[in-house]
Design a protein around this motif. Structure first.
Motif, PDB file in Angstrom:
ATOM      1  N   LEU A  54      -5.590  54.048  85.522  1.00  0.00           N
ATOM      2  CA  LEU A  54      -4.446  54.791  85.013  1.00  0.00           C
ATOM      3  C   LEU A  54      -4.840  55.390  83.671  1.00  0.00           C
ATOM      4  O   LEU A  54      -5.388  54.694  82.815  1.00  0.00           O
ATOM      5  N   SER A  64      -1.446  59.396  78.374  1.00  0.00           N
ATOM      6  CA  SER A  64      -1.470  60.514  77.434  1.00  0.00           C
ATOM      7  C   SER A  64      -0.296  60.362  76.464  1.00  0.00           C
ATOM      8  O   SER A  64       0.864  60.354  76.886  1.00  0.00           O
ATOM      9  N   THR A  78       1.400  66.810  79.689  1.00  0.00           N
ATOM     10  CA  THR A  78      -0.028  66.779  80.043  1.00  0.00           C
ATOM     11  C   THR A  78      -0.200  66.249  81.455  1.00  0.00           C
ATOM     12  O   THR A  78      -0.959  66.809  82.251  1.00  0.00           O
ATOM     13  N   THR A  79       0.515  65.189  81.771  1.00  0.00           N
ATOM     14  CA  THR A  79       0.420  64.569  83.099  1.00  0.00           C
ATOM     15  C   THR A  79       0.761  65.569  84.199  1.00  0.00           C
ATOM     16  O   THR A  79       0.028  65.693  85.184  1.00  0.00           O
ATOM     17  N   THR A  80       1.857  66.296  84.030  1.00  0.00           N
ATOM     18  CA  THR A  80       2.236  67.241  85.072  1.00  0.00           C
ATOM     19  C   THR A  80       1.285  68.427  85.120  1.00  0.00           C
ATOM     20  O   THR A  80       0.993  68.946  86.195  1.00  0.00           O
ATOM     21  N   SER A  81       0.753  68.846  83.982  1.00  0.00           N
ATOM     22  CA  SER A  81      -0.184  69.968  83.949  1.00  0.00           C
ATOM     23  C   SER A  81      -1.514  69.616  84.604  1.00  0.00           C
ATOM     24  O   SER A  81      -2.064  70.387  85.386  1.00  0.00           O
ATOM     25  N   VAL A  82      -2.029  68.440  84.272  1.00  0.00           N
ATOM     26  CA  VAL A  82      -3.352  68.028  84.777  1.00  0.00           C
ATOM     27  C   VAL A  82      -3.278  67.610  86.241  1.00  0.00           C
ATOM     28  O   VAL A  82      -4.161  67.931  87.029  1.00  0.00           O
ATOM     29  N   ALA A  83      -2.210  66.912  86.605  1.00  0.00           N
ATOM     30  CA  ALA A  83      -2.097  66.423  87.977  1.00  0.00           C
ATOM     31  C   ALA A  83      -2.052  67.592  88.956  1.00  0.00           C
ATOM     32  O   ALA A  83      -2.616  67.561  90.009  1.00  0.00           O
ATOM     33  N   ARG A 131      -8.581  56.082  93.323  1.00  0.00           N
ATOM     34  CA  ARG A 131      -7.195  55.708  93.035  1.00  0.00           C
ATOM     35  C   ARG A 131      -6.979  55.840  91.523  1.00  0.00           C
ATOM     36  O   ARG A 131      -7.165  54.888  90.759  1.00  0.00           O
ATOM     37  N   GLU A 189      -4.793  68.695  78.161  1.00  0.00           N
ATOM     38  CA  GLU A 189      -5.279  69.395  79.360  1.00  0.00           C
ATOM     39  C   GLU A 189      -6.801  69.435  79.415  1.00  0.00           C
ATOM     40  O   GLU A 189      -7.373  69.516  80.501  1.00  0.00           O
ATOM     41  N   GLY A 248      -4.307  57.341  88.528  1.00  0.00           N
ATOM     42  CA  GLY A 248      -2.959  57.792  88.195  1.00  0.00           C
ATOM     43  C   GLY A 248      -2.910  58.259  86.758  1.00  0.00           C
ATOM     44  O   GLY A 248      -3.725  57.855  85.926  1.00  0.00           O
ATOM     45  N   LEU A 249      -1.962  59.135  86.475  1.00  0.00           N
ATOM     46  CA  LEU A 249      -1.752  59.642  85.126  1.00  0.00           C
ATOM     47  C   LEU A 249      -0.320  59.354  84.722  1.00  0.00           C
ATOM     48  O   LEU A 249       0.597  59.466  85.536  1.00  0.00           O
TER      49      LEU A 249
END
Length: 182
Positions: free
Chosen positions: A73, A76, A177-182, A165, A136, A167-168
């Motif tokens: 995991l 950020s 950041t999580t939504t941008s990178v994922a 496996r 990012e 996760g962010l």
């Protein structure tokens, strides 16, 4: 739970992980935030403290031998945050079998922001995190560094990461950041 500070992707990374059961008998470390106060701010305010937070993580404890690679995991932090800001959450996740990794995002971390609170700004003021999302670039670089650590026999993470496996998660701007990178 164990915790180590490793150099990953050219940055200091905090890594929390499951430790052997015997580690539960050892006291966890106090996470002090005073190290995040830049010298320029100390010079203006004198001897100030941001305090500390208790943790269940034992510094430099061995990684628990499970015979399996462990899921990863990546955390950020938000604007004005630090890699250790959510130590209760990161330690809890590590106690459940995850390897949790976090780095400071330049231009958005507490040491970058604190000097900006003065008029004129103190030395070290960096609001670059307002101009873009440093996470990012940091998160993919961190994932590349983890892949290299997996293959490095000298690394404490050698062959211990399940990079299938991953996760962010993040807090505030770290959620972005999580939504941008994922």
């Amino acid at each position: 739970v164990g915790v180590q500070t490793l150099s990953l992707a050219g940055k200091s990374a905090e890594v929390w992980y499951p430790a052997p059961e015997a580690t539960a008998e050892e006291p966890g470390e106090e996470v002090s935030f005073d190290a995040y106060i830049p010298g320029s701010v100390q010079a203006l305010l004198g001897d100030v403290s941001l305090g500390s937070v208790p943790s269940i993580a034992v510094r430099d404890a061995p990684l628990r031998e499970t015979g399996l690679a462990l899921p990863v995991l990546v955390f950020s932090h938000g604007f004005g945050g630090t890699r250790t800001q959510s130590v209760s959450l990161t330690s809890h996740l590590a106690s459940r079998g995850y390897i949790v990794v976090a780095v400071e995002h330049d231009g958005r971390s507490l040491p970058d922001i604190l000097p900006c609170l003065f008029l004129p700004p103190a030395e070290g003021c960096d609001l670059g995190g307002f101009l873009g999302d440093p996470g990012e670039a940091d998160v993919p670089a961190l994932l590349d560094a983890l892949a290299a650590a997996y293959d490095d026999e000298e690394s404490p993470l050698f062959a211990r990461l399940d990079l299938q496996r991953v996760g962010l998660f993040g807090h505030s701007a770290g959620g972005n950041t999580t939504t941008s990178v994922a």
